[in-house]
Write an enzyme that holds these catalytic residues in place. Structure first.
Site, short mmCIF file in Angstrom:
data_model
loop_
_atom_site.label_atom_id
_atom_site.label_comp_id
_atom_site.label_asym_id
_atom_site.label_seq_id
_atom_site.Cartn_x
_atom_site.Cartn_y
_atom_site.Cartn_z
N SER A 15 0.85 -1.19 0.00
CA SER A 15 0.00 0.00 0.00
C SER A 15 0.88 1.24 0.00
CB SER A 15 -0.92 0.02 1.23
OG SER A 15 -0.16 0.13 2.43
N GLY A 16 0.25 2.36 -0.25
CA GLY A 16 0.95 3.64 -0.21
C GLY A 16 0.10 4.67 0.49
N GLY A 82 13.36 -0.93 -1.20
CA GLY A 82 14.64 -0.84 -1.89
C GLY A 82 14.72 -1.64 -3.18
N ASP A 240 12.87 3.22 2.71
CA ASP A 240 11.96 3.38 3.84
C ASP A 240 12.59 2.96 5.17
OD1 ASP A 240 11.93 0.63 3.25
OD2 ASP A 240 9.82 0.61 2.68
N THR A 261 6.40 -5.90 6.24
CA THR A 261 6.49 -7.03 5.32
C THR A 261 7.85 -7.70 5.44
OG1 THR A 261 4.97 -5.95 3.78
CG2 THR A 261 6.32 -7.72 2.91
N ASN A 297 18.42 -8.58 6.69
CA ASN A 297 17.14 -8.51 6.00
C ASN A 297 16.42 -9.84 6.23
OD1 ASN A 297 15.05 -7.84 4.32
ND2 ASN A 297 16.34 -7.20 2.62
N GLY A 406 4.81 -0.77 11.33
CA GLY A 406 3.48 -1.32 11.56
C GLY A 406 3.47 -2.56 12.44
#
Length: 445
Positions: A15-16, A82, A240, A261, A297, A406
């Site tokens: 989403s944005g 990224g 981000d 995510t 990551n 989130g």
């Protein structure tokens, strides 16, 4: 909002959002979400792409709404995930179709790069782990598949949106650091590495740092949105993760976990660590708004997100509070490897978990509550391993973990993480990425 208003446009893989923010009299960020929209890759010709044209329309609509509500907007900052990029020829964005990192076509390029340069040398120079999503492997694949680079400029996702807004072609430092083609020590493009890998240096743009003014919005953007033509585009931590970490203050014994995510687990350092020990522990060196983010990551809430999507299609109750409540009541000691390649792609995630358990002699979940608990306690176990490896690689003792993003809202995951890692957990802010984006703008103008 009193005083100057700044706009953060935060693009995620699902989403944005367009968010307005201003500084309170106490120096805190006052924020308001103006526009939210869905995002996701689309398939075309057997490959996954981002629908860049639609995302630009959504961003423009959000800016239009913001201009109707605020008459004191002074700047815009863009952040995204990224590694992904588009190739631009001239001033036109009409044919830009950025490939999505979840495509698997270029997975074999890792072995090709390591044959040419060597795995240890690649890590020493770029500070990144050999992960197929890194931009350099895609570029090698594109070169082999006769993609044309003539007269093209490479713009990463936030660079593309900045170009759309102000017409200036630049590569922001934090997003460029995810490519695998940046010299980790100097923060500049590694031209020798590009030559070795047959990637044309000519496609890359000048690097700008967080806090630099890229330009002012184009006349057509001002007309379409109602924004003042002097609104400036600011280079923020356009990766981000960099913006999210920028929202919190960390001491030498506190690690961060940007939870969404993806889970990005790391610490801030003044310079890169590219030792064999750091490489073996799976740590990467990415650019932050101030120094290096030494991080792993990790597959984050992606598995749970896929389960929720699957259960939703089956018309099952799948809101997050209900699922967390089910998981709190469930009892299971099964731990899965959340980073197993089996879980990386779209698909029937419930079946993948059942198959993983069968293949590894683990007790399979029988309810949705058990399934969710397995995912969450497996994430907590992975965080414990990452923190232990971080201490070994850096010599620092980590006593606290600050969870942002989130995922910091997931109280069960926070509790399991604290219990499993043995470190004190601090949670929030959930809107760390937007806050960090807005803070960079506020410091700039």
């Amino acid at each position: 909002m009193a005083g100057k208003t700044y706009i953060a446009v935060d693009f995620g893989g699902g989403s944005g959002r367009v968010i307005a923010g201003s500084l309170s009299p106490y120096g805190e960020i006052d924020m308001r979400e103006i526009h939210r929209f869905a995002n996701g890759p689309v398939e075309n010709g057997g490959h996954l792409y981002w629908d860049f044209t639609r995302l630009c329309r959504e961003m423009t609509e959000g800016l239009r709404k913001a201009a109707l509500e605020f008459d004191n907007i002074v700047s815009i900052g863009i952040d995204t995930w990224g590694v992904d990029f588009g190739l631009v020829e001239g001033d036109s964005l009409s044919d830009v179709n950025p490939l999505c990192y979840r495509d698997t076509a270029w997975n074999g390029s890792i072995a090709d790069a390591e044959r040419i340069v060597g795995a240890h040398e690649l890590y020493r120079r770029t500070g990144l782990q050999p992960i197929a999503i890194n931009s350099l492997y895609r570029l090698m694949w594109m070169r082999r598949n006769d993609y044309s680079f003539d007269r093209k400029r490479l713009l990463f996702m936030p660079d593309l949106f900045n170009f759309y807004l102000c017409g200036k072609a630049v590569n922001e430092y934090t997003i460029a650091s995810t490519s695998g083609l940046l010299d980790a020590a100097t923060g500049q493009w590694d031209s020798d590495l590009m030559k070795q890998l047959d990637i044309p240096r000519s496609i890359f743009c000048p690097i700008v740092r967080p806090g630099e003014v890229i330009g002012t919005i184009l006349p057509e953007i001002a007309e379409a949105t109602g924004l003042h033509p002097d609104v400036r585009i600011i280079a923020v931590g356009s990766h981000d993760t960099a913006s999210a970490v920028n929202a919190v203050t960390l001491d030498s014994r506190t690690a961060f976990l940007s939870s969404g995510t993806w889970s990005l687990l790391g610490i801030g350092l003044p310079g890169p660590v590219t030792t064999p020990e750091a490489a073996a522990a799976g740590y990467a060196n990415e650019g932050g708004t101030d120094g290096i983010l030494f991080l792993q990551n990790i597959t984050g809430l992606w598995i749970l997100q896929q389960l929720v999507e699957q259960w939703s299609l089956q018309n099952l109750t799948c809101d997050y509070p209900s699922l967390v409540e089910m998981a709190e009541k469930a009892v299971t000691d099964t731990i899965i490897d959340v980073d197993d390649p089996e879980f990386a792609a779209h698909g029937d995630m419930q079946r993948k978990i059942l198959r993983y358990c069968a293949d590894n002699g683990l007790k399979a979940p029988e309810t949705r509550g058990e399934t969710v608990r397995i995912v969450l306690q497996s994430l907590a176990a992975r965080y414990r391993r990452g923190l232990d490896e971080m201490e070994a690689a850096t010599g620092r003792q980590i006593s606290r973990l600050h969870i942002i993003g989130g995922g910091s809202r997931n109280r069960l995951l926070n509790r399991l993480t604290e219990e499993t890692t043995g470190r004190k957990v601090t949670a929030g802010p959930a809107e760390a990425t937007a806050i960090g984006n807005l803070m960079t703008q506020a410091r700039t103008i």
